[in-house]
Design a protein around this motif. Structure first.
Motif, PDB file in Angstrom:
ATOM      1  N   THR A  83      -3.068 -20.965 -40.623  1.00 19.27           N
ATOM      2  CA  THR A  83      -1.159 -20.514 -39.931  1.00 19.27           C
ATOM      3  C   THR A  83      -1.298 -19.288 -39.131  1.00 19.27           C
ATOM      4  O   THR A  83      -0.889 -19.557 -37.923  1.00 19.27           O
ATOM      5  CB  THR A  83      -0.634 -20.217 -40.917  1.00 19.27           C
ATOM      6  OG1 THR A  83      -0.207 -21.562 -42.108  1.00 19.27           O
ATOM      7  CG2 THR A  83       0.960 -20.097 -40.780  1.00 19.27           C
ATOM      8  N   SER A  84      -1.662 -17.887 -39.726  1.00 19.57           N
ATOM      9  CA  SER A  84      -1.740 -16.511 -39.034  1.00 19.57           C
ATOM     10  C   SER A  84      -3.205 -17.526 -36.903  1.00 19.57           C
ATOM     11  O   SER A  84      -2.517 -16.477 -36.564  1.00 19.57           O
ATOM     12  CB  SER A  84      -2.545 -15.541 -39.415  1.00 19.57           C
ATOM     13  OG  SER A  84      -2.521 -15.327 -40.722  1.00 19.57           O
TER      14      SER A  84
ATOM     15  N   LEU B 191      -0.339 -18.533 -35.393  1.00 20.66           N
ATOM     16  CA  LEU B 191       0.958 -17.803 -34.929  1.00 20.66           C
ATOM     17  C   LEU B 191       0.198 -17.014 -33.880  1.00 20.66           C
ATOM     18  O   LEU B 191       1.401 -16.231 -32.702  1.00 20.66           O
ATOM     19  CB  LEU B 191       1.291 -16.755 -36.048  1.00 20.66           C
ATOM     20  CG  LEU B 191       1.818 -18.049 -37.497  1.00 20.66           C
ATOM     21  CD1 LEU B 191       2.558 -17.415 -38.545  1.00 20.66           C
ATOM     22  CD2 LEU B 191       3.046 -18.315 -36.788  1.00 20.66           C
ATOM     23  N   ASP B 192      -0.894 -16.450 -34.048  1.00 15.30           N
ATOM     24  CA  ASP B 192      -1.987 -15.801 -32.973  1.00 15.30           C
ATOM     25  C   ASP B 192      -1.301 -15.954 -32.154  1.00 15.30           C
ATOM     26  O   ASP B 192      -1.416 -15.459 -30.655  1.00 15.30           O
ATOM     27  CB  ASP B 192      -3.250 -15.078 -33.379  1.00 15.30           C
ATOM     28  CG  ASP B 192      -3.733 -14.239 -34.682  1.00 15.30           C
ATOM     29  OD1 ASP B 192      -2.110 -13.943 -35.432  1.00 15.30           O
ATOM     30  OD2 ASP B 192      -4.268 -13.739 -35.196  1.00 15.30           O
TER      31      ASP B 192
ATOM     32  N   GLU C 274       1.514 -16.569 -30.512  1.00 16.34           N
ATOM     33  CA  GLU C 274       2.051 -15.130 -29.503  1.00 16.34           C
ATOM     34  C   GLU C 274       1.457 -14.330 -28.688  1.00 16.34           C
ATOM     35  O   GLU C 274       1.409 -14.070 -27.607  1.00 16.34           O
ATOM     36  CB  GLU C 274       1.986 -14.309 -30.706  1.00 16.34           C
ATOM     37  CG  GLU C 274       2.951 -14.253 -31.692  1.00 16.34           C
ATOM     38  CD  GLU C 274       2.881 -13.269 -32.973  1.00 16.34           C
ATOM     39  OE1 GLU C 274       1.869 -12.233 -32.980  1.00 16.34           O
ATOM     40  OE2 GLU C 274       3.588 -12.862 -33.902  1.00 16.34           O
TER      41      GLU C 274
ATOM     42  N   PHE D  23      10.300 -19.457 -33.339  1.00 18.56           N
ATOM     43  CA  PHE D  23       8.808 -20.074 -34.423  1.00 18.56           C
ATOM     44  C   PHE D  23       9.531 -18.240 -35.424  1.00 18.56           C
ATOM     45  O   PHE D  23       9.899 -17.143 -34.851  1.00 18.56           O
ATOM     46  CB  PHE D  23       7.432 -19.704 -34.019  1.00 18.56           C
ATOM     47  CG  PHE D  23       7.041 -18.337 -32.960  1.00 18.56           C
ATOM     48  CD1 PHE D  23       6.830 -17.756 -31.597  1.00 18.56           C
ATOM     49  CD2 PHE D  23       5.838 -17.520 -33.740  1.00 18.56           C
ATOM     50  CE1 PHE D  23       6.502 -16.744 -31.381  1.00 18.56           C
ATOM     51  CE2 PHE D  23       5.720 -16.535 -33.265  1.00 18.56           C
ATOM     52  CZ  PHE D  23       5.750 -16.172 -32.341  1.00 18.56           C
ATOM     53  N   ASP D  24       8.978 -18.558 -36.550  1.00 21.05           N
ATOM     54  CA  ASP D  24       9.110 -17.220 -37.495  1.00 21.05           C
ATOM     55  C   ASP D  24       7.629 -16.907 -38.186  1.00 21.05           C
ATOM     56  O   ASP D  24       7.230 -17.435 -39.043  1.00 21.05           O
ATOM     57  CB  ASP D  24      10.072 -17.297 -38.254  1.00 21.05           C
ATOM     58  CG  ASP D  24      11.048 -16.203 -38.744  1.00 21.05           C
ATOM     59  OD1 ASP D  24       9.755 -15.208 -39.742  1.00 21.05           O
ATOM     60  OD2 ASP D  24      11.623 -16.158 -39.740  1.00 21.05           O
ATOM     61  N   ARG D  25       7.481 -15.822 -38.096  1.00 22.72           N
ATOM     62  CA  ARG D  25       5.759 -15.367 -38.321  1.00 22.72           C
ATOM     63  C   ARG D  25       5.895 -15.749 -39.368  1.00 22.72           C
ATOM     64  O   ARG D  25       5.529 -16.028 -41.086  1.00 22.72           O
ATOM     65  CB  ARG D  25       4.863 -14.216 -37.443  1.00 22.72           C
ATOM     66  CG  ARG D  25       3.716 -13.667 -38.115  1.00 22.72           C
ATOM     67  CD  ARG D  25       3.203 -12.087 -37.841  1.00 22.72           C
ATOM     68  NE  ARG D  25       2.778 -13.552 -36.758  1.00 22.72           N
ATOM     69  CZ  ARG D  25       1.040 -13.371 -36.489  1.00 22.72           C
ATOM     70  NH1 ARG D  25       0.462 -13.370 -37.574  1.00 22.72           N
ATOM     71  NH2 ARG D  25       0.038 -13.955 -35.704  1.00 22.72           N
ATOM     72  N   ASP D  26       7.072 -14.490 -40.324  1.00 24.59           N
ATOM     73  CA  ASP D  26       6.870 -13.863 -41.809  1.00 24.59           C
ATOM     74  C   ASP D  26       7.536 -15.926 -42.294  1.00 24.59           C
ATOM     75  O   ASP D  26       6.715 -16.048 -43.689  1.00 24.59           O
ATOM     76  CB  ASP D  26       8.349 -13.063 -41.685  1.00 24.59           C
ATOM     77  CG  ASP D  26       7.611 -11.912 -41.002  1.00 24.59           C
ATOM     78  OD1 ASP D  26       6.612 -11.732 -41.558  1.00 24.59           O
ATOM     79  OD2 ASP D  26       8.975 -11.280 -41.154  1.00 24.59           O
TER      80      ASP D  26
ATOM     81  N   LEU E 232       4.465 -17.501 -42.841  1.00 24.43           N
ATOM     82  CA  LEU E 232       3.172 -17.192 -43.546  1.00 24.43           C
ATOM     83  C   LEU E 232       3.584 -17.110 -45.291  1.00 24.43           C
ATOM     84  O   LEU E 232       2.837 -17.693 -46.454  1.00 24.43           O
ATOM     85  CB  LEU E 232       2.622 -15.777 -43.174  1.00 24.43           C
ATOM     86  CG  LEU E 232       1.663 -15.389 -41.962  1.00 24.43           C
ATOM     87  CD1 LEU E 232       1.578 -14.402 -41.844  1.00 24.43           C
ATOM     88  CD2 LEU E 232       0.592 -16.805 -42.043  1.00 24.43           C
TER      89      LEU E 232
ATOM     90  N   ILE F 279       6.218 -24.095 -38.757  1.00 26.18           N
ATOM     91  CA  ILE F 279       5.803 -23.708 -37.995  1.00 26.18           C
ATOM     92  C   ILE F 279       5.893 -22.729 -36.707  1.00 26.18           C
ATOM     93  O   ILE F 279       6.803 -21.987 -36.073  1.00 26.18           O
ATOM     94  CB  ILE F 279       3.716 -23.510 -37.105  1.00 26.18           C
ATOM     95  CG1 ILE F 279       3.274 -22.440 -36.890  1.00 26.18           C
ATOM     96  CG2 ILE F 279       4.190 -24.523 -36.525  1.00 26.18           C
ATOM     97  CD1 ILE F 279       2.084 -21.835 -36.574  1.00 26.18           C
TER      98      ILE F 279
ATOM     99  N   THR G 219      -0.771 -25.184 -31.883  1.00 26.46           N
ATOM    100  CA  THR G 219       0.122 -26.321 -34.314  1.00 26.46           C
ATOM    101  C   THR G 219      -1.403 -27.207 -33.713  1.00 26.46           C
ATOM    102  O   THR G 219      -1.995 -27.941 -32.664  1.00 26.46           O
ATOM    103  CB  THR G 219       1.153 -26.501 -34.345  1.00 26.46           C
ATOM    104  OG1 THR G 219       1.579 -27.080 -35.341  1.00 26.46           O
ATOM    105  CG2 THR G 219       2.015 -27.674 -32.943  1.00 26.46           C
TER     106      THR G 219
END
Lengths: 95, 513
Positions: free
Chosen positions: B26-27, B30-31, B34, B46-49, B52, B119, B167
């Motif tokens: 997932t990281s 997300l990277d 971003e 999208f919401d990283r926190d 994760l 995600i 994704t």
């Protein structure tokens, strides 16, 4: 042919308010699209059954059992204007 | 191969063998979001926190040996038209800019039950009306293969985020081609299931007899995996069909023997770009080399597909979108300003002695509807509501809507006849590869005509898949296979056969730094 007045009337039926400029554009664009779809008239469909749904829709029965529903406050949370129990709208009957 | 360039099926194996964690996967995605999404614009949110946190919870459950769902730990992006409890579902419309759904759509509920990591929410044409994602009220999405071009639409964000390796899996919806056309233009695999295969509960309605949600991914294997999770009967959607869901992901790699394909004569007419035709004909040869027999067939009414579609879909839309009234949810006009204007207008008319005209002014409630909707909807949505309202209005119903439903039957009959002769219909998805942003925004009819190869499947309710089959000047081309209702299992196997023999589906755009 679709006139500007027709389009104006449809905008009331559709509960849309169009600006003068939008009325012009809409009249010409809808006219083009309606002109295009009129090609369907080439086909003789007198004996054709209309197909409103791609699968045969049958009535679905279920037992009449009480089930939880979403609470009123949850449903009213998205309302732009609400009291504790009701959606609020401008007065409908005259004063 | 790097993590984000793996397929979902590969990642799932790594997760199940505990060689990779969901947090790591997932990281990595997300990277990528971003890094590249500021230029691509595939995601509305999208919401990283939050992502994760979901990943961590799944990793912990795996560590404890607890049973996990079929997608456990895999990121899935969702088109912003499928509701998710407590979250925004905007349909890329100003009218729903602040709408938080009180319930989960069945598709989202099934993804959650399968332990997918949700995600982010992807961009689209407003209410799924469009073929370029340019009708989003919020942002443009750029094609990852060429940022000056559209990703197609309406599931443009859903296709672009897969193409840009943001994704591994993505959910789109298809009312007239909205999964298959962006999949083709972004070079990924996209499946529109049979009408009734996937529940429409919580899928914000555009045209209820045409809408279906479906998977987008790199490969047919991955699409099979995702379809297996979202398909199935749902008592909350009376049109979802109560038929067993095959284990698509288990059978997808079994080749089909004695495959017969129908090449539609009418598809190779004027308007089809030579590069696209060439790529499709090459793909047909690949199938022949795999033992398929190919014959020319005719779908004589396919040329009327766009005309039928642009009556049926707007008619249903005008009815469905009547719910946006500025009262129950969504945007509402500034009421005080409206009253002030109405009163001033009335006074003016009365002062001028025009009492009859003053009496004819709309009531404040009707005025509230009209203003709220005028402010909340974008131009394409207004156009379709107007078109549908006109076609359904007194005196025109028989000439337009009923006529369209009759020709819809003829289109369906064409397919029924074709599927008695062949297993699948093979052909192009779109007349051309991705076009430039801004190219067609002022010509709605030209935009509609691009849907010529995709709308018929929705009108007939059959399944269709788009798979990458080549390039034209660096832009992906899609191959479409269409199957009879509920034949997704074999359709996916046919797509996987092609992907075993070719490598178009493995090509990825260069995303820069």
């Amino acid at each position: 042919m679709l006139s500007r007045q027709d389009v104006n009337k449809v905008s009331l039926l559709a509960r849309l308010q169009l600006t003068e400029a939008e009325l012009d554009t809409m009249t010409s664009q809808l006219g083009q699209i309606v002109g295009y779809v009129e090609q369907l008239n080439e086909l003789d469909t007198k004996s054709v059954e209309p197909l409103s749904h791609p699968v045969d829709v049958k009535n679905v029965f279920r037992d009449d059992v009480l089930q939880p529903s979403l609470p009123r406050e949850t449903m009213l949370a998205n309302a732009p204007h609400a009291s504790d129990e009701f959606y609020l709208v401008p007065a409908v009957l005259g004063d | 191969m790097s993590m984000i360039h793996s397929t979902a099926t590969q990642l799932l194996q790594e997760l199940q063998a505990s060689r990779l964690s969901s947090v790591e996967i997932t990281s990595a995605y997300l990277d990528q979001i971003e890094r590249h999404d500021p230029r691509v614009g595939a995601f509305l949110r999208f919401d990283r926190d939050a992502a994760l946190q979901q990943a961590r919870a799944i990793d912990e459950r795996r560590a404890k040996g607890q049973p996990l769902g079929k997608l456990a730990g895999l990121p899935v992006a969702v088109k912003d038209l499928l509701t998710s409890t407590g979250e925004l579902t905007t349909c890329a419309s100003k009218i729903l800019a602040n709408f938080r759904s009180p319930y989960d759509s069945t598709v989202v509920a099934k993804l959650k039950a399968a332990d997918a990591v949700l995600i982010g929410r992807t961009n689209m044409d407003e209410f799924a009306m469009g073929g370029s994602t340019e009708n989003s009220a919020f942002q443009k999405t750029h094609n990852p293969w060429d940022l000056t071009r559209t990703p197609g639409g309406s599931s443009g964000g859903a296709a672009a985020c897969v193409a840009a390796s943001m994704t591994p899996l993505s959910i789109g919806t298809d009312t007239g081609g909205s999964i298959r056309q962006p999949a083709a233009m972004c070079g990924v695999t996209g499946l529109k299931p049979t009408y009734g295969r996937v529940s429409r509960f919580g899928l914000v309605a555009f045209a209820s007899s045409l809408d279906q949600a479906g998977p987008l991914a790199w490969t047919a294997d991955d699409a099979a995996l995702l379809l297996e999770v979202i398909a199935g009967h749902d008592p909350r959607d009376a049109t979802s069909v109560d038929a067993p869901v095959p284990a698509y992901s288990q059978s997808v790699r079994q080749p089909l023997a004695g495959l017969s394909l129908g090449l539609v004569r009418e598809h190779f007419a004027a308007g089809l770009e030579p590069d696209v035709e060439q790529a499709v004909r090459e793909a047909v040869k690949v199938y022949e080399s795999l033992g398929a027999t190919v014959k020319e067939i005719s779908l004589p009414h396919s040329k009327y597909g766009v005309a039928v579609y642009y009556l049926v879909a707007p008619c249903e839309a005008s009815s469905n979108l009547a719910r946006y009234d500025g009262v129950h949810y969504g945007h509402r006009t500034d009421e005080a300003a409206m009253h002030a204007e109405l009163n001033a207008k009335r006074k003016q008319l009365v002062a001028a002695g025009k009492h009859a005209e003053a009496d004819k002014l709309e009531s404040p409630l009707v005025e509230l509807y009209r203003r709220s909707r005028a402010e909340g909807f974008g131009p394409e949505v207004k156009r379709r509501i107007m078109l549908g309202t006109y076609a359904l209005s007194a005196g025109y119903y028989d000439a337009y809507y009923l006529k369209a439903l009759k020709v819809r039957r003829l289109i369906r009959d064409d397919f029924d006849r074709a599927f008695q002769e062949v297993d699948f219909v093979i052909g192009p998805v779109s007349t051309s590869p991705a076009f430039k942003l801004g190219d067609k925004v002022d010509d709605p009819l030209a935009m509609y005509l691009m849907d010529i190869y995709t709308v018929s499947a929705n009108l007939a309710g059959i399944a269709g898949i788009s798979i990458p089959c080549g390039f034209s000047r660096g832009l992906p081309i899609g191959l479409q296979l269409q199957a009879k209702p509920f034949d997704e299992e074999r359709l996916l196997r046919a797509a996987a056969m092609y992907q075993t023999a070719t490598d178009w589906h493995t090509k990825r755009p260069t995303m820069g730094k």
